[in-house]
Scaffold this motif. Structure first.
Motif, PDB file in Angstrom:
ATOM      1  N   GLU A 279       1.026  -0.704  -0.355  1.00 35.48           N
ATOM      2  CA  GLU A 279       0.039  -0.193  -0.366  1.00 35.48           C
ATOM      3  C   GLU A 279       0.600   1.464   0.012  1.00 35.48           C
ATOM      4  O   GLU A 279       0.098   2.599  -0.858  1.00 35.48           O
ATOM      5  CB  GLU A 279      -1.026  -0.289   0.914  1.00 35.48           C
ATOM      6  CG  GLU A 279      -1.781   1.442   1.178  1.00 35.48           C
ATOM      7  CD  GLU A 279      -3.198  -0.143   0.273  1.00 35.48           C
ATOM      8  OE1 GLU A 279      -4.113   1.293  -0.292  1.00 35.48           O
ATOM      9  OE2 GLU A 279      -3.011  -0.641  -0.090  1.00 35.48           O
ATOM     10  N   SER A 281       5.380   2.247   0.633  1.00 35.43           N
ATOM     11  CA  SER A 281       6.631   1.859  -0.340  1.00 35.43           C
ATOM     12  C   SER A 281       7.317   0.409  -0.254  1.00 35.43           C
ATOM     13  O   SER A 281       8.351   0.992  -0.573  1.00 35.43           O
ATOM     14  CB  SER A 281       7.757   3.535   0.106  1.00 35.43           C
ATOM     15  OG  SER A 281       6.460   4.017  -0.048  1.00 35.43           O
ATOM     16  N   ILE A 283       7.540  -1.305   2.766  1.00 32.40           N
ATOM     17  CA  ILE A 283       8.684  -1.002   3.931  1.00 32.40           C
ATOM     18  C   ILE A 283       7.767  -2.458   4.741  1.00 32.40           C
ATOM     19  O   ILE A 283       7.132  -2.661   4.854  1.00 32.40           O
ATOM     20  CB  ILE A 283       8.249   0.223   4.934  1.00 32.40           C
ATOM     21  CG1 ILE A 283       8.748   1.815   4.014  1.00 32.40           C
ATOM     22  CG2 ILE A 283       9.113   0.487   6.487  1.00 32.40           C
ATOM     23  CD1 ILE A 283       8.520   2.551   4.438  1.00 32.40           C
ATOM     24  N   ASN A 329      13.011  -3.018   1.702  1.00 33.93           N
ATOM     25  CA  ASN A 329      12.067  -3.383   0.569  1.00 33.93           C
ATOM     26  C   ASN A 329      11.489  -4.644   1.070  1.00 33.93           C
ATOM     27  O   ASN A 329      12.091  -5.722   1.079  1.00 33.93           O
ATOM     28  CB  ASN A 329      12.142  -2.633  -0.729  1.00 33.93           C
ATOM     29  CG  ASN A 329      11.137  -2.329  -1.318  1.00 33.93           C
ATOM     30  OD1 ASN A 329       9.930  -3.627  -1.499  1.00 33.93           O
ATOM     31  ND2 ASN A 329      11.116  -1.642  -2.553  1.00 33.93           N
ATOM     32  N   MET A 372      15.640   0.833   4.143  1.00 31.87           N
ATOM     33  CA  MET A 372      15.202   1.692   4.026  1.00 31.87           C
ATOM     34  C   MET A 372      15.173   2.218   5.123  1.00 31.87           C
ATOM     35  O   MET A 372      15.315   2.056   6.371  1.00 31.87           O
ATOM     36  CB  MET A 372      13.872   1.531   3.914  1.00 31.87           C
ATOM     37  CG  MET A 372      13.569   0.891   2.321  1.00 31.87           C
ATOM     38  SD  MET A 372      12.324   0.423   2.297  1.00 31.87           S
ATOM     39  CE  MET A 372      11.294   1.698   1.322  1.00 31.87           C
ATOM     40  N   PHE A 373      15.435   3.755   5.664  1.00 31.56           N
ATOM     41  CA  PHE A 373      14.866   4.757   6.369  1.00 31.56           C
ATOM     42  C   PHE A 373      13.860   4.681   7.016  1.00 31.56           C
ATOM     43  O   PHE A 373      13.156   5.783   6.611  1.00 31.56           O
ATOM     44  CB  PHE A 373      16.524   5.531   6.755  1.00 31.56           C
ATOM     45  CG  PHE A 373      17.707   5.909   6.080  1.00 31.56           C
ATOM     46  CD1 PHE A 373      17.968   4.380   5.928  1.00 31.56           C
ATOM     47  CD2 PHE A 373      18.669   6.900   5.446  1.00 31.56           C
ATOM     48  CE1 PHE A 373      19.688   4.386   5.637  1.00 31.56           C
ATOM     49  CE2 PHE A 373      19.731   6.714   4.581  1.00 31.56           C
ATOM     50  CZ  PHE A 373      20.237   5.733   4.842  1.00 31.56           C
ATOM     51  N   VAL A 374      13.382   4.484   8.503  1.00 31.03           N
ATOM     52  CA  VAL A 374      12.352   5.222   8.545  1.00 31.03           C
ATOM     53  C   VAL A 374      12.302   5.043  10.095  1.00 31.03           C
ATOM     54  O   VAL A 374      13.454   5.054  10.963  1.00 31.03           O
ATOM     55  CB  VAL A 374      11.104   3.257   8.575  1.00 31.03           C
ATOM     56  CG1 VAL A 374      11.014   2.886   7.351  1.00 31.03           C
ATOM     57  CG2 VAL A 374      11.900   2.566   8.810  1.00 31.03           C
TER      58      VAL A 374
ATOM     59  N   ARG B 415       0.782  10.992  -2.277  1.00 24.96           N
ATOM     60  CA  ARG B 415       1.715   9.985  -1.806  1.00 24.96           C
ATOM     61  C   ARG B 415       2.970  10.845  -1.030  1.00 24.96           C
ATOM     62  O   ARG B 415       3.400  11.208  -0.015  1.00 24.96           O
ATOM     63  CB  ARG B 415       2.261   8.870  -1.215  1.00 24.96           C
ATOM     64  CG  ARG B 415       2.991   7.526  -0.844  1.00 24.96           C
ATOM     65  CD  ARG B 415       3.701   6.099  -1.627  1.00 24.96           C
ATOM     66  NE  ARG B 415       2.353   5.162  -1.635  1.00 24.96           N
ATOM     67  CZ  ARG B 415       2.840   4.847  -2.464  1.00 24.96           C
ATOM     68  NH1 ARG B 415       3.937   4.274  -2.806  1.00 24.96           N
ATOM     69  NH2 ARG B 415       0.858   3.590  -3.414  1.00 24.96           N
ATOM     70  N   GLN B 418       1.854  13.400   0.927  1.00 25.74           N
ATOM     71  CA  GLN B 418       1.320  13.305   2.869  1.00 25.74           C
ATOM     72  C   GLN B 418       2.965  12.595   4.061  1.00 25.74           C
ATOM     73  O   GLN B 418       2.891  13.143   5.026  1.00 25.74           O
ATOM     74  CB  GLN B 418       0.358  11.989   2.672  1.00 25.74           C
ATOM     75  CG  GLN B 418       0.055  11.647   3.831  1.00 25.74           C
ATOM     76  CD  GLN B 418      -0.800  10.346   3.832  1.00 25.74           C
ATOM     77  OE1 GLN B 418      -0.722   9.748   3.225  1.00 25.74           O
ATOM     78  NE2 GLN B 418      -1.895  10.205   4.832  1.00 25.74           N
ATOM     79  N   GLU B 426      10.277   8.273   3.539  1.00 29.54           N
ATOM     80  CA  GLU B 426      10.267   7.170   2.740  1.00 29.54           C
ATOM     81  C   GLU B 426      11.364   7.063   2.240  1.00 29.54           C
ATOM     82  O   GLU B 426      11.910   7.288   0.664  1.00 29.54           O
ATOM     83  CB  GLU B 426       8.934   6.014   2.583  1.00 29.54           C
ATOM     84  CG  GLU B 426       8.249   6.355   3.322  1.00 29.54           C
ATOM     85  CD  GLU B 426       6.970   6.066   2.245  1.00 29.54           C
ATOM     86  OE1 GLU B 426       6.634   5.634   1.121  1.00 29.54           O
ATOM     87  OE2 GLU B 426       5.751   5.371   3.271  1.00 29.54           O
ATOM     88  N   ALA B 475      11.689   6.533  -1.466  1.00 29.25           N
ATOM     89  CA  ALA B 475      11.965   4.806  -1.654  1.00 29.25           C
ATOM     90  C   ALA B 475      11.135   5.051  -3.240  1.00 29.25           C
ATOM     91  O   ALA B 475      10.682   3.963  -3.587  1.00 29.25           O
ATOM     92  CB  ALA B 475      11.007   4.538  -0.377  1.00 29.25           C
ATOM     93  N   GLY B 476       9.994   6.087  -3.858  1.00 25.38           N
ATOM     94  CA  GLY B 476       8.934   6.002  -4.824  1.00 25.38           C
ATOM     95  C   GLY B 476      10.279   5.510  -5.671  1.00 25.38           C
ATOM     96  O   GLY B 476       9.589   5.806  -6.770  1.00 25.38           O
ATOM     97  N   LEU B 533      -5.439   1.975  -6.199  1.00 24.66           N
ATOM     98  CA  LEU B 533      -5.462   3.390  -5.500  1.00 24.66           C
ATOM     99  C   LEU B 533      -5.196   4.244  -6.143  1.00 24.66           C
ATOM    100  O   LEU B 533      -6.410   5.336  -5.459  1.00 24.66           O
ATOM    101  CB  LEU B 533      -3.442   2.993  -5.456  1.00 24.66           C
ATOM    102  CG  LEU B 533      -2.637   2.185  -4.940  1.00 24.66           C
ATOM    103  CD1 LEU B 533      -0.962   1.873  -5.603  1.00 24.66           C
ATOM    104  CD2 LEU B 533      -3.189   2.414  -3.239  1.00 24.66           C
TER     105      LEU B 533
END
Lengths: 376, 565
Positions: A279, A281, A283, A329, A372-374, B415, B418, B426, B475-476, B533
């Motif tokens: 939904e 990226s 993660i 990911n 991934m940086f979260v 996205r 937001q 991300e 990330a995208g 989506l």
């Protein structure tokens, strides 16, 4: 040209060389298959100028000759025929090939064999023999990690480095690296380094399924093309030119926490997490909880979907080191876990440093994934 | 109120605004003077983006002490002697307006020494008044310091852009001179940090390397062409090096930087079909014409010029660019770039393969559904894909055709916005950090807006004097060319003033880069996912640029067209 052969053999050969037929090309003749008599065999060949595939089938040659025929008509027609003796006859003036098999006949117009792009010959300079089963495993574990976008062309290839008695097969995109080490039967004379397009390696992997003979790999002196020779098949590939990044410095030399889990359970958890993570990226958050006295350690797999919910799995793990967390990911984890079996070790140091996956019990494969940086 | 002649100092201040409208134009006037004085080294030093201090030092001929005060007077110039000279201007400056305008707009220190003078001399102007000339120690050449620009014109200060944008403009100006005058060594320092340094080795490629980085410069192609009346020389980039704006099409006429839409178009048309739509080439082109054929006296900033034989120059530029690119086409390895992109192929599907149509929509089962936020679109069922570009869907009100790229852009854009508003970018780390060298103007933007980039998920680190290391990307954006996204973002903020628009623009650029392209064949699963989506998006009906994401063909319209009603 007049040739007699078995439908089964011709259909098999066409299914192999069809893979190299160009589907959309500015050179129309590359949509054809080249048929040539070659001593007492019939040679089938196709090329899309990057990969050239040749296949030999046994045939009774009544008259020598060569012609190219559109693959679009030849392959489906031959496939549809019953398994029987069949005869191919070229009438040189009209360039029509007449195909007869039992009571079925077809004629297909061809183009001059002389106009077909020459199938490159690779003159021996470096020759390696590779075990097909080991190579197949290596390609399966590595090729998927190659880049699919063209921002750095060398990363669209698979890097082969032969040194001593070891062949390192590696691929990387910007975010992950897969390396498989193969043992060669004998040492190579000198260090050999080439980059083969990943697409060609996938084709090779497919061809390897049918053989148990050692594969010959021959690289020309200019290091511009490579020949893979399997029983009755030859594949010539144009190599990618350029400097491949020195991936050894990208492999972490140490770790703080190592967790060993069964691949099947880990993969199932990641697939569950992916239902939610896709939904956003993709993660997935991994948390490692160390062993406590008699309680085994845990690998916790979490995923979230904004405004919907999330999942939280815990897998029994044998943990060596303090607790740790890192996010990846989900796709990258699914890709690598999908080509492993048995037990896998996950080595991590910090949430911002790369994680390494290694199969337990063999040191011939490793997979590096960037986190991934979260916010935790 | 009776009509009066304005007092001279007021008139002066008004006129000055025409010549000096921002720090970059002050720097430009001073560099012009330095070049006209025959300098081989010109250094520009900025403090507070030029509003605190602009200092231009050259090693040119210098000004004799006796003429120093006169130099600051209006319409005083050494470059024209009578009206006749105006028809054939070969120097960059000639009006005698630059220094007096600066005197009106700022405090000036002018220090100079000629080769024959034993000592230098200096003159100051404070609050618009020129003070007495004094002896001073000075190296050969001239140094002009402009302090507190526009301190006396608060209105003008208000209309300046952010400090970083102004510094970026100065960097742009110095870059242009470095490209036009490869024989002169230019340096630009901003608040003590060296941001540009050209070698002055009279090698155009070396100058280009100083501005665009060594990698880009090495790949440039040389162009040259001439007719009796004019000649064209320069360096152009291969079609693989492109920009999102025309800012990298640098044009000079007789080595004077000019803005000309028409000539920029000539360059672009030379690249016809080689570039993707919306992409602009990089080029550095100098056009030499007889000075009598050019009128540079159109605008005080002299960036607009009139050419007597513009049509001829246009054709010459176009053909020079084209022929350089055509020669390139012979070289191997570029075939893919030269081929025009294949036209989208419309293929009608086998009718039997289509899903059996228009049974009532799949019933929503399962009783109470959890509330789905802001469902502004009806539930759509994917029927198929057309032209590898449009998704055909069916809803209760008829057919909806969805542009896959625009739809995906909308989804990603929301996205990104937001994630940024929740401060949870991300970010995906890169396996092998990528080094890149921004142009001086881009570097200035980066200094100011680095935080915004970090907010989007880019992790950049300084690497050496000018280069940067990109360690992580949003990330995208995984699987796309991140450097191009960064440079495009920087170019976008360079052109955009207001912060809100800038942030929007950045999110749009990223979304556009990461979105699925038109022409990509999508599987049923992918299409259903995208439509799902899109249904959840806040504003699903348009893409961030305002183009529609979908076209609705109502059931009633279909019935009407088929004559059923």
């Amino acid at each position: 040209m007049k040739v007699t052969c078995l439908q089964e053999n011709l259909a098999k050969g066409l299914s192999v060389v069809s893979r190299a037929v160009a589907s959309r090309s500015t050179l129309p003749i590359t949509a054809n298959v080249l048929l040539t008599t070659d001593n007492s065999r019939l040679k089938l060949a196709a090329t899309n100028l990057e990969i050239a595939l040749s296949y030999w089938i046994g045939a009774k040659i009544e008259e020598e000759g060569a012609i190219t025929v559109p693959n679009k008509f030849l392959t489906p027609f031959v496939d549809s025929l019953p398994n029987d003796r069949m005869e191919l006859e070229l009438s040189p003036r009209s360039k029509q090939v007449k195909i007869e098999c039992g009571r079925n006949t077809a004629t297909i117009g061809g183009m001059d064999a002389g106009d077909f792009p020459p199938i490159p010959t690779v003159q021996g300079d470096m020759l390696l023999y590779i075990d097909p089963v080991a190579l197949r495993k290596a390609l399966t574990q590595v090729v998927f990690a190659a880049a699919s976008d063209d921002s750095r062309p060398v990363l669209q290839g698979v890097h082969l480095l032969a040194e001593g008695t070891r062949l390192a097969v590696a691929a990387a995109d910007g975010f992950r690296l897969a390396v498989h080490y193969l043992q060669l039967s004998g040492p190579v004379d000198e260090k050999l380094e080439i980059i083969v397009p990943a697409k060609a390696m996938s084709e090779l992997n497919r061809l390897l399924a049918d053989t148990d003979q050692p594969v010959e790999m021959l690289v020309n002196a200019a290091r511009s093309s490579v020949l893979f020779r399997l029983p009755s098949i030859e594949m010539v590939v144009q190599l990618l030119q350029g400097a491949y990044p020195d991936y050894n410095r990208l492999i972490p030399q140490n770790y703080t926490t190592r967790s060993v889990v069964p691949v099947s359970e880990f993969l199932a958890s990641i697939r569950r997490a992916a239902i939610f993570s896709r939904e956003g990226s993709g993660i997935v958050r991994l948390q490692v909880h160390p062993n406590e006295d008699l309680v085994p350690g845990k690998l916790e797999v979490q995923a979230k979907a904004e405004e919907i919910g999330g999942s939280d799995d815990r897998i029994d793990a044998s943990v060596d080191g303090p607790s740790a967390k890192i996010a990846f990911n989900s796709r990258y984890l699914q890709d690598v876990l999908g080509v492993l079996d048995g037990q896998v070790a996950l080595e991590v140091s910090s949430p911002s440093l790369p994680g390494v996956l290694r199969p337990v019990g063999s040191d011939n494969y490793l997979h590096v994934i960037m986190p991934m940086f979260v916010s935790w | 109120m009776p009509i009066r002649v304005l007092p001279p100092d007021v008139a002066m201040r008004i006129a000055a605004g025409e010549v000096v409208e921002r720090p970059a134009s002050a720097a430009k006037e001073l560099i012009d003077n330095a070049i006209d004085a025959g300098a081989t080294r010109v250094s520009v030093y900025l403090e507070q983006s030029g509003l605190g201090l602009i200092r231009v030092t050259d090693d040119g001929a210098g000004i004799p002490a006796a003429e120093l005060a006169l130099a600051l007077e209006r319409h005083a110039t050494s470059k024209l002697d009578g009206g006749s000279g105006l028809d054939a201007i070969a120097t960059l400056g000639f009006r005698g307006e630059a220094l007096p305008s600066l005197v009106a707009a700022a405090d000036i220190d002018l220090t100079s020494r000629t080769a024959t003078a034993a000592a230098g001399a200096t003159v100051r102007a404070r609050d618009g008044r020129i003070e007495a000339v004094r002896a001073a120690a000075a190296p050969l050449g001239t140094t002009v310091s402009v302090r507190d620009l526009f301190a006396r014109q608060p209105a003008r200060r208000k209309f300046l852009r952010t400090p970083a944008a102004e510094a970026g403009q100065v960097a742009q100006v110095v870059s242009h001179y470095a490209l036009a005058y490869p024989e002169i060594a230019f340096t630009l320092s901003v608040d003590g940090r060296r941001s540009l340094s050209s070698p002055g080795s009279n090698d155009a490629r070396a100058a280009a390397a100083a501005v665009y980085g060594a990698g880009t410069a090495a790949g440039l192609l040389e162009i040259a062409a001439e007719t009796q009346a004019c000649s064209v020389r320069g360096l152009i980039a291969q079609p693989s090096v492109t920009r999102a704006s025309r800012s990298a099409i640098t044009l000079f006429i007789n080595r004077r930087w000019v803005q000309s839409r028409r000539l920029a178009y000539a360059v672009e048309s030379g690249y016809e079909t080689l570039l993707m739509t919306g992409r602009r080439p990089l080029s550095i082109i100098d056009i030499t014409v007889d000075p009598a054929e050019v009128d540079v006296n159109v605008h005080p900033a002299k960036t607009e010029v009139r050419l007597r034989s513009e049509g001829e120059v246009f054709r010459l530029v176009q053909s020079a660019v084209r022929s350089a690119l055509v020669q390139l086409a012979v070289a191997p390895g570029l075939r893919g770039l030269i081929d025009p992109p294949p036209a989208p192929v419309w293929r009608l599907p086998d009718p039997t393969a289509l899903p059996q149509p228009v049974t009532p929509l799949p019933p929503v089962t399962g009783g109470e559904q959890p509330p789905i936020p802001k469902l502004v679109l009806p539930v759509l069922r994917v029927v198929g894909q057309a032209g590898s570009t449009y998704i055909i869907t069916e809803g209760p009100e008829g057919l909806y055709l969805i542009d896959q790229h625009a739809a995906h852009e909308r989804v990603l854009y929301e996205r990104i916005v937001q994630a940024r508003s929740e401060r949870r970018a991300e970010t995906q780390a890169l396996l092998d950090p990528i080094a890149f060298e921004p142009s001086p103007a881009q570097a200035a933007m980066l200094a100011e807006y680095g935080q915004e980039l970090a907010g989007l998920g880019f992790v950049l680190e300084p690497f050496g004097e000018r280069a940067l290391l990109l360690r992580a990307v949003p990330a995208g954006l995984a699987g796309h060319d991140p450097i191009r996204a960064v440079t495009e973002y920087l170019d976008a903020v360079l052109a955009e003033a207001a912060p809100v628009e800038r942030a929007e623009r950045a999110a749009m650029t990223l979304a556009c880069h990461a979105a699925v392209r038109a022409g990509k064949v999508m599987t049923g699963e992918e299409m259903r996912e995208l439509v799902r989506l899109l249904e959840r998006a806040e504003a699903p009906r348009t893409c961030p640029h305002g183009r529609p994401t979908m076209i609705h063909v109502s059931a009633a319209a279909l019935e009407r067209e088929f004559g059923r009603r």
